[in-house]
Motif scaffolding. Structure first.
Motif, PDB file in Angstrom:
ATOM      1  N   LEU A 157       3.110 -11.934  -5.543  1.00 38.08           N
ATOM      2  CA  LEU A 157       2.944 -11.016  -4.423  1.00 38.08           C
ATOM      3  C   LEU A 157       3.433 -11.643  -3.121  1.00 38.08           C
ATOM      4  O   LEU A 157       4.118 -10.998  -2.320  1.00 38.08           O
ATOM      5  CB  LEU A 157       1.474 -10.613  -4.287  1.00 38.08           C
ATOM      6  CG  LEU A 157       0.985  -9.543  -5.266  1.00 38.08           C
ATOM      7  CD1 LEU A 157      -0.536  -9.507  -5.296  1.00 38.08           C
ATOM      8  CD2 LEU A 157       1.541  -8.174  -4.902  1.00 38.08           C
ATOM      9  N   GLU A 196      -0.266  -2.561   1.856  1.00 42.10           N
ATOM     10  CA  GLU A 196      -0.496  -3.445   0.720  1.00 42.10           C
ATOM     11  C   GLU A 196      -0.552  -4.907   1.157  1.00 42.10           C
ATOM     12  O   GLU A 196      -1.360  -5.695   0.664  1.00 42.10           O
ATOM     13  CB  GLU A 196       0.601  -3.255  -0.330  1.00 42.10           C
ATOM     14  CG  GLU A 196       0.529  -1.941  -1.086  1.00 42.10           C
ATOM     15  CD  GLU A 196       1.036  -0.749  -0.289  1.00 42.10           C
ATOM     16  OE1 GLU A 196       1.655  -0.964   0.777  1.00 42.10           O
ATOM     17  OE2 GLU A 196       0.818   0.393  -0.735  1.00 42.10           O
ATOM     18  N   GLU A 197       0.316  -5.284   2.108  1.00 39.06           N
ATOM     19  CA  GLU A 197       0.312  -6.671   2.569  1.00 39.06           C
ATOM     20  C   GLU A 197      -0.968  -6.987   3.328  1.00 39.06           C
ATOM     21  O   GLU A 197      -1.522  -8.090   3.208  1.00 39.06           O
ATOM     22  CB  GLU A 197       1.538  -6.934   3.448  1.00 39.06           C
ATOM     23  CG  GLU A 197       1.719  -8.407   3.775  1.00 39.06           C
ATOM     24  CD  GLU A 197       3.017  -8.706   4.504  1.00 39.06           C
ATOM     25  OE1 GLU A 197       3.256  -9.894   4.798  1.00 39.06           O
ATOM     26  OE2 GLU A 197       3.794  -7.759   4.783  1.00 39.06           O
ATOM     27  N   PHE A 202      -3.581  -7.537   0.783  1.00 40.16           N
ATOM     28  CA  PHE A 202      -3.327  -8.832   0.152  1.00 40.16           C
ATOM     29  C   PHE A 202      -3.865  -9.963   1.029  1.00 40.16           C
ATOM     30  O   PHE A 202      -4.564 -10.869   0.545  1.00 40.16           O
ATOM     31  CB  PHE A 202      -1.825  -8.985  -0.074  1.00 40.16           C
ATOM     32  CG  PHE A 202      -1.373 -10.357  -0.482  1.00 40.16           C
ATOM     33  CD1 PHE A 202      -1.571 -10.814  -1.775  1.00 40.16           C
ATOM     34  CD2 PHE A 202      -0.740 -11.201   0.424  1.00 40.16           C
ATOM     35  CE1 PHE A 202      -1.155 -12.084  -2.168  1.00 40.16           C
ATOM     36  CE2 PHE A 202      -0.312 -12.458   0.046  1.00 40.16           C
ATOM     37  CZ  PHE A 202      -0.526 -12.907  -1.248  1.00 40.16           C
ATOM     38  N   ASP A 250       4.827  -3.147  -6.776  1.00 34.58           N
ATOM     39  CA  ASP A 250       4.051  -4.045  -5.921  1.00 34.58           C
ATOM     40  C   ASP A 250       2.593  -3.618  -5.788  1.00 34.58           C
ATOM     41  O   ASP A 250       1.683  -4.439  -5.909  1.00 34.58           O
ATOM     42  CB  ASP A 250       4.673  -4.096  -4.522  1.00 34.58           C
ATOM     43  CG  ASP A 250       6.023  -4.792  -4.502  1.00 34.58           C
ATOM     44  OD1 ASP A 250       6.450  -5.260  -5.574  1.00 34.58           O
ATOM     45  OD2 ASP A 250       6.643  -4.863  -3.428  1.00 34.58           O
ATOM     46  N   LEU A 270      -0.704  -5.721  -7.008  1.00 39.33           N
ATOM     47  CA  LEU A 270      -1.815  -6.045  -6.110  1.00 39.33           C
ATOM     48  C   LEU A 270      -3.148  -5.696  -6.756  1.00 39.33           C
ATOM     49  O   LEU A 270      -4.089  -6.504  -6.756  1.00 39.33           O
ATOM     50  CB  LEU A 270      -1.646  -5.278  -4.796  1.00 39.33           C
ATOM     51  CG  LEU A 270      -2.812  -5.363  -3.812  1.00 39.33           C
ATOM     52  CD1 LEU A 270      -2.999  -6.784  -3.314  1.00 39.33           C
ATOM     53  CD2 LEU A 270      -2.596  -4.398  -2.646  1.00 39.33           C
TER      54      LEU A 270
END
Length: 381
Positions: free
Chosen positions: A290, A308-309, A312, A263, A267
């Protein structure tokens, strides 16, 4: 890392995938899962399910594979192997150490520390337990405790392991440059140590150089580490971030080709596509993938990848408020430089002065150094 199907379109909730036929390949299992060593251990454990040494050996092998392949299925296999002892508060030290590593992987840091403290109390010369404890403490921002744990590592393990541990514990403090010099000198005289230690040391040194703006030195160190471990996902992600900061997206795309199963690397691939421009279809597909992975994680209650989210939502979805909510939640769990950077950037763009002030105070209190921080934090009270 999370895995999900590429069949989900942007904006859709994750749904079960039903292959059109029995001939459809859903996923590919790594060949290493069927090594003679693994099969032998599986056979021995099947014949004697309560054989603790065999269970520990097999669980260790699965954990090593999970790290090498960045495949969470192996961590699940390791937990399944340890199932007879998993829920026991009086589990043997070997189980508690591996359980702590699996809990750490799931960002359940408090539970991991409870196990590690029990292991170090009963086995004060267990270098692996002290090192794992130091890593967890450093991730949580408890630099004093991490340094104390590293001091124990230094008396029990190879010199390079001790100094790499101390450097990792000091990386967010005012001791950054002194730690960098000491680690570099130690690495220079550590020719006989395992490659894994060398990769860790070179990666730390590369990140340290990047923090003080020594781009040429950082790049040389990243490339040295990659020559030793070209498939290391953490290393690939760190070098990709370095290249993105340097406005070199084409090199990120080349670096991460065939690596989008992870993941965090997908990204960075998407960010490179955005920065490179031109291939809007590939960017839309990466963003959709994603989103599907994050949606699937949320449905499972998996909040491991909040950093990471948040990145994003801010950098690919353009939603500072949503990014800030995720970044603040993530900051309560872990406090590495990447966590600080996304917290500052999202707070600045969302106009949250209180979060900016609190983050600036944390930076000043710890002496955190990074050439990118002034631009991310902006100016203010």
């Amino acid at each position: 890392m999370l895995l999900a199907g590429a069949w989900l379109a942007a904006g859709c909730a994750a749904a079960p995938y039903r292959p059109a036929s029995g001939d459809t390949v859903v996923t590919t299992v790594a060949r290493s899962a069927g090594t003679p060593e693994i099969r032998q251990l599986q056979g021995r454990l099947a014949a004697a399910p309560g054989d603790l040494p065999t269970a520990l050996a097999l669980a260790r092998r699965y954990i090593a594979l999970g790290r090498a392949e960045t495949d969470p299925r192996y961590f699940g296999h390791a937990q399944a192997v340890l199932a007879p002892w998993w829920g026991r508060v009086d589990a043997p030290p070997g189980v508690r150490l591996l359980r702590a590593q699996l809990l750490q992987n799931g960002h359940r840091f408090s539970a991991a520390l409870a196990d590690l403290q029990a292991v170090t109390a009963s086995q004060p010369r267990n270098a692996e337990a002290w090192l794992t404890q130091a890593v967890v403490q450093a991730v949580q921002g408890d630099h004093a405790a991490a340094t104390a744990s590293c001091a124990r590592v230094a008396t029990l393990a190879e010199e390079l392991a001790g100094f790499a541990c101390l450097a990792a514990a000091s990386v967010n403090t005012a001791r950054l440059e002194a730690s960098e010099r000491l680690l570099a000198a130690t690495l220079a005289r550590s020719s006989g140590t395992p490659d894994e230690l060398h990769v860790w040391a070179w990666t730390l040194l590369a990140e340290m150089a990047a923090r003080r703006g020594a781009a040429g030195t950082a790049e040389q160190r990243y490339r040295t580490a990659l020559a030793l471990a070209p498939r290391d996902s953490y290393l690939l992600g760190a070098y990709a971030d370095f290249l993105l900061d340097a406005k070199r997206p084409a090199e990120v795309l080349a670096l991460l080709r065939e690596r989008q199963r992870v993941d965090g690397l997908l990204l960075r691939h998407a960010l490179a596509l955005r920065d490179a421009g031109g291939n809007r279809g590939a960017l839309a597909a990466a963003v959709a993938e994603l989103q599907a992975r994050f949606d699937a994680a949320a449905q499972r209650g998996d909040r491991v990848h909040l950093r990471e989210e948040a990145r994003f939502m801010l950098q690919l979805r353009g939603d500072p408020s949503a990014a800030l909510a995720l970044a603040r939640q993530n900051w309560t769990v872990q406090k590495e430089l990447a966590d600080l950077r996304i917290l500052l950037e999202s707070a600045r763009l969302a106009g949250d002065q209180r979060t900016l002030r609190d983050a600036r105070e944390w930076v000043a209190r710890n002496g955190t150094q990074d050439v990118m921080l002034p631009g991310l934090a902006g100016s203010g009270p």
